[in-house]
Design a protein around this motif. Sequence first.
Motif, PDB file in Angstrom:
ATOM      1  N   ASP A  50       0.832  -1.198   0.000  1.00  0.00           N
ATOM      2  CA  ASP A  50       0.000   0.000   0.000  1.00  0.00           C
ATOM      3  C   ASP A  50       0.874   1.258   0.000  1.00  0.00           C
ATOM      4  O   ASP A  50       1.985   1.277   0.487  1.00  0.00           O
ATOM      5  CB  ASP A  50      -0.966   0.004   1.181  1.00  0.00           C
ATOM      6  N   ASN A  51       0.348   2.303  -0.590  1.00  0.00           N
ATOM      7  CA  ASN A  51       1.097   3.545  -0.742  1.00  0.00           C
ATOM      8  C   ASN A  51       1.295   4.265   0.585  1.00  0.00           C
ATOM      9  O   ASN A  51       2.248   5.019   0.747  1.00  0.00           O
ATOM     10  CB  ASN A  51       0.384   4.474  -1.735  1.00  0.00           C
ATOM     11  N   GLU A  52       0.389   4.038   1.520  1.00  0.00           N
ATOM     12  CA  GLU A  52       0.500   4.712   2.812  1.00  0.00           C
ATOM     13  C   GLU A  52       1.777   4.276   3.546  1.00  0.00           C
ATOM     14  O   GLU A  52       2.493   5.106   4.090  1.00  0.00           O
ATOM     15  CB  GLU A  52      -0.717   4.402   3.668  1.00  0.00           C
ATOM     16  N   ALA A  53       2.062   2.999   3.536  1.00  0.00           N
ATOM     17  CA  ALA A  53       3.263   2.502   4.217  1.00  0.00           C
ATOM     18  C   ALA A  53       4.522   3.001   3.516  1.00  0.00           C
ATOM     19  O   ALA A  53       5.488   3.383   4.167  1.00  0.00           O
ATOM     20  CB  ALA A  53       3.254   0.980   4.262  1.00  0.00           C
ATOM     21  N   GLN A  54       4.507   3.021   2.188  1.00  0.00           N
ATOM     22  CA  GLN A  54       5.668   3.514   1.451  1.00  0.00           C
ATOM     23  C   GLN A  54       5.869   4.997   1.690  1.00  0.00           C
ATOM     24  O   GLN A  54       7.005   5.458   1.833  1.00  0.00           O
ATOM     25  CB  GLN A  54       5.502   3.230  -0.043  1.00  0.00           C
TER      26      GLN A  54
END
Length: 112
Positions: A50-54
């Motif tokens: 997911d983009n949030e973790a990245q």
Amino acid sequence: MDYATLEVLSPVLVTATALGIGGWIFNNWLRMRHGYPLENSWGKAVYPKDNEAQARVQLLTQENAQLRAEIGSIKDRLASVERIVTDQGYDVARQIEGLREARNGIGHEVTQ
């Protein structure tokens, strides 16, 4: 196997299964808590997609770089202050100021 043997072994099998599953859950929790990647069934690392973790990792990396730069500048400033304080010229300047203060203090006492 007869019924008596199965009756004796069933609590052992249930306990062993529960401990194995509990250990697996605890291991994955520790890995996530300390930032290690999880593993798939073949032992390869699985990273979050997911983009949030990245984005969070990227922000933390930038913040880490900023803090390291700030610490570097603080170390440079501290080295400069240490050099000034331990320099012979600083001690001489302090002695001169002490003499000036002593002379001004004595001059005022004499005139009064």
